[in-house]
Design an enzyme around this catalytic site. Structure first.
Site, PDB file in Angstrom:
ATOM      1  N   GLY A  82       0.775  -1.227   0.000  1.00 44.60           N
ATOM      2  CA  GLY A  82       0.000   0.000   0.000  1.00 44.60           C
ATOM      3  C   GLY A  82       0.804   1.274   0.000  1.00 44.60           C
ATOM      4  N   LEU A 150      -2.430   2.081  -7.606  1.00 43.76           N
ATOM      5  CA  LEU A 150      -3.335   1.014  -8.029  1.00 43.76           C
ATOM      6  C   LEU A 150      -3.687   0.103  -6.855  1.00 43.76           C
ATOM      7  CD1 LEU A 150      -1.787   0.115 -11.492  1.00 43.76           C
ATOM      8  CD2 LEU A 150      -3.954   1.273 -11.059  1.00 43.76           C
ATOM      9  N   TYR A 151      -2.746  -0.055  -5.939  1.00 47.87           N
ATOM     10  CA  TYR A 151      -3.035  -0.840  -4.739  1.00 47.87           C
ATOM     11  C   TYR A 151      -4.217  -0.237  -3.987  1.00 47.87           C
ATOM     12  CZ  TYR A 151      -2.636  -2.463   0.071  1.00 47.87           C
ATOM     13  OH  TYR A 151      -2.911  -2.968   1.314  1.00 47.87           O
ATOM     14  N   ALA A 152      -4.168   1.071  -3.748  1.00 47.93           N
ATOM     15  CA  ALA A 152      -5.255   1.742  -3.038  1.00 47.93           C
ATOM     16  C   ALA A 152      -6.571   1.587  -3.799  1.00 47.93           C
ATOM     17  CB  ALA A 152      -4.928   3.216  -2.831  1.00 47.93           C
ATOM     18  N   SER A 154      -7.428  -0.843  -5.771  1.00 49.56           N
ATOM     19  CA  SER A 154      -7.912  -2.223  -5.669  1.00 49.56           C
ATOM     20  C   SER A 154      -8.537  -2.483  -4.300  1.00 49.56           C
ATOM     21  CB  SER A 154      -6.780  -3.215  -5.945  1.00 49.56           C
ATOM     22  OG  SER A 154      -5.822  -3.229  -4.902  1.00 49.56           O
TER      23      SER A 154
END
Length: 334
Positions: A82, A150-152, A154
């Site tokens: 993250g 992109l982690y956030a 997802s």
């Protein structure tokens, strides 16, 4: 399964709250149990899960055998990349496997929760969903529509899926947002592990943003305590928080709630490094660098909702938590 989640489940298991399922052997062990106390955790991206949904099938078989419903099921994907600063540079971008974990893996957890009629589904989200929020501290009701990684994105999608399942199938669901978790059994790609390893050997450490950042560090033992206390607080109208100044995220469309898990005491990065130097008894060689893409100047949890629901707020200070990590690190490394 990520090292963090594996170690988190290990700690929960030691406290008697977890039966961990990561493969068929774990399910075989579960079949030999007549009861499961309070918590079931498993790896939602284990190969057997995607190969015909074997884990779902075996879990349902266990339910038929014992006539039980799991009290709490934890899921939410296994990718833990993250906060860009506190992760390895090479893992800032999501891979197909990460997308599979955070989206497909989370969907598998939701489907299993629906099939098991689980009494409380608990999803692991992240403070990264707040992006570069200018308002501090970050409250669960704040807008989270502008993720910087992109982690956030997802994880925000996972929260949205959880809300939809709570609405459609009345699955009591809590999504908790972790704030910069650290401590013993941490992953080697996390900043604390990398800093300690470098300082021990005299190697330089990369200090992004020239150290002008703050993080609401949450000690892993405090995180576990908060989750344990949330297990019996399955979202419903009977426990809606109405205290002045606190906005409960309990949805009016289904039994779904978002809760921050953080102490609300951000610490400067340079102070964090100083705590490591003190614990090690060695100075750091600092390589000052500009801020990375996707990074944020601060994270800062509003812990009020967690306090109202559980009577608890993470309170281990950084010097104590770092010292515990260093003791663990030196023991494990000999």
């Amino acid at each position: 399964m990520s090292a963090f989640k594996s170690d988190f489940l290990r700690i929960m298991s030691e406290r008697g709250f977890v039966h961990q399922i990561s493969d068929e052997a774990g399910l075989d062990e579960l079949f030999r149990k007549e009861t499961v106390t309070a918590y079931i955790g498993f790896d939602p991206t284990a190969p057997s899960l995607h190969a015909g949904g074997l884990i779902q099938i075996m879990m349902l078989h266990w339910m038929q055998k014992t006539g039980q419903r799991p009290i709490a099921l934890m899921g939410g994907g296994t990718s833990m990349i993250g906060d860009p600063y506190f992760k390895d540079e090479a893992r800032k971008l999501l891979t197909p496997a990460d997308i599979d974990a955070n989206l497909v893996g989370s969907w598998n957890v939701l489907e299993l929760a629906k099939a098991c009629e689980v009494r409380h589904l608990m999803l692991a989200s992240t403070s990264s969903v707040y992006g570069a929020n200018d308002k501090v501290p970050f409250a669960e009701s704040d807008k989270t529509d502008e993720p910087l990684t992109l982690y956030a994105a997802s994880k925000k999608a996972m929260e949205a899926m959880g809300h939809a399942y709570a609405h459609l199938w009345k699955i009591p669901t809590t999504a908790f947002r972790f704030f910069t978790v650290y401590g013993p059994w941490g992953r080697p790609d996390m900043a604390l592990f990398k800093f300690v390893e470098a300082i021990e050997t005299g190697a330089p450490i990369d200090v992004y943003g020239e150290g002008n950042m703050q993080r609401d560090f949450t000690y892993v033992g405090d995180l576990v305590e908060a989750i344990v206390r949330l297990v019996p607080v399955a979202p419903n109208e009977g426990n809606r928080v109405t205290a002045d100044g606190i906005i409960d995220t309990l949805s009016k469309q289904g039994p779904f709630r978002i809760v921050n898990i953080g102490g609300g005491q951000p610490v400067g990065l340079l102070d964090f490094i100083a705590a490591i130097e003190t614990a090690l008894g060695k100075p750091a060689v600092r390589n000052l660098l500009p801020m990375q893409k996707g990074d944020v100047p601060r994270t800062y949890a509003a812990p009020d909702l967690l306090r109202e629901l559980t009577g608890y707020v993470p309170d281990t200070n950084v010097p104590t938590g770092v010292r515990n990590f260093v003791e663990w690190y030196r023991t494990k490394r000999g």
